[in-house]
Design a protein around this motif. Structure first.
Motif, PDB file in Angstrom:
ATOM      1  N   ASP A 164      -3.207  -2.569  -5.827  1.00 52.15           N
ATOM      2  CA  ASP A 164      -2.704  -3.109  -4.565  1.00 52.15           C
ATOM      3  C   ASP A 164      -3.429  -4.439  -4.334  1.00 52.15           C
ATOM      4  O   ASP A 164      -4.577  -4.437  -3.927  1.00 52.15           O
ATOM      5  N   SER A 219       0.836  -1.214   0.000  1.00 50.63           N
ATOM      6  CA  SER A 219       0.000   0.000   0.000  1.00 50.63           C
ATOM      7  C   SER A 219       0.867   1.259   0.000  1.00 50.63           C
ATOM      8  O   SER A 219       0.561   2.229  -0.701  1.00 50.63           O
ATOM      9  N   ARG A 225      -7.440  -1.094  -5.465  1.00 47.40           N
ATOM     10  CA  ARG A 225      -7.037  -2.140  -4.530  1.00 47.40           C
ATOM     11  C   ARG A 225      -8.107  -3.222  -4.465  1.00 47.40           C
ATOM     12  O   ARG A 225      -9.287  -2.957  -4.672  1.00 47.40           O
TER      13      ARG A 225
HETATM   14 MG    MG Z   1      -1.940  -3.013   2.153  1.00 47.27          MG
END
Ligand code: MG
Ligand code: Z5A
Length: 218
Positions: A101, A25, A46
């Motif tokens: 991510d 991240s 993400r």
């Molecule tokens: Mg993370």
């Protein structure tokens, strides 16, 4: 290739993968800012995307607020990617670089790490086949010992040392030649320099019309 015989420029799909606390991240966020500062239109994505209806169910499961069969939760994680596939393709086609991510590789690594009968890596990959394949995959490598120095694993379902060891073994089993393996046990700025080089190279290739591949299709 367009009707006029020209290849279409597009954005790059750049992915960060790795076990917990390796800095995905942190690096994904930094990369988006650095790319934008260089005039590359970029967005941070993400998975899981906890904002969708499916993502909310996943969030409940991860926080141990609900229970689900291991096969069912695996398919839900995969469906959470399929529900965003068309948007992902549109963004890439419009020239936006997506910095992601976690993705299907985490999906397979975590489910296979549970060691449930029948849910091996081959089974885990099946619902992911055909999703967009990243143009660059940066696997941040960090030992469990060094990860532990970065603080506790957290409170969620998979955040235990035993699970993380198995997850790392699954990632090893999945590793492909084209991945960029990055030593994550260095200063964030040093890692960031390496990450930026890899990402810019992918951006250049995609601007030149590199074809978007599909996951695990021959
Ligand atoms: Mg993370
Ligand atoms: N999961 C799944 O089962 N199936 C799927 O299909 C998908 C996911 C997509 C989602 O967790 C969970 O879902 C995950 C996999 C599973 N389960 N687990 N466990 P998540 O992605 O939301 O997890 P997270 O909270 O973002 O944590 P993380 O990913 O494990 O951490 P990270 O992103 O790799 O690290 P970070 O947050 O950037 O950094 C961690 C700490 O280290 C932080 O204090 C930083 O300041 C520090 N840090 C970062 N870089 C460095 C360096 N270079 N040196 C020193 N310290 C650093």
């Amino acid at each position: 290739m367009s009707a006029a015989g020209k290849v279409a420029a597009r954005g790059a799909f750049v992915l960060f993968e790795g076990a917990d606390r390796c800095g995905k991240s942190t690096q994904a966020m930094r990369l988006v800012h650095t790319l934008e500062a260089r005039g590359v239109e970029a967005e941070l994505w993400r998975y899981p995307d906890r904002a969708t209806a499916m993502g909310k169910m996943i969030d409940q499961y991860l926080r141990s607020k609900s229970e689900m069969e291991d096969g069912a939760i695996h398919l839900l994680f995969a469906a959470n990617r399929w529900e965003k596939k068309a948007l992902m393709e549109r963004k890439l086609a419009s020239g936006v670089t997506l910095v992601c991510d976690r993705y299907s590789y985490s999906g397979c690594a975590f489910t296979a790490a549970k060691g449930v009968d029948g849910l091996d890596l081959e089974w885990c990959r099946a619902p992911e086949v055909g999703l967009p394949r990243p143009d660059a995959l940066m696997y941040l490598e960090l030992s469990l010992e060094d990860a532990a120095k970065r603080g506790g694993f957290g409170e969620e379902r998979y955040e235990t040392t035993e699970m993380q060891r198995a997850v790392k073994a699954s990632f090893e089993a999945m590793r492909e030649d084209w991945w960029d393996v990055i030593d994550a046990n260095r200063e964030p700025d040093v890692i960031q320099d390496e990450v930026l080089r890899i990402a810019l190279s992918a951006v250049e290739k995609c601007r030149a019309g590199r074809e978007l591949k599909r996951l695990w299709q021959s």
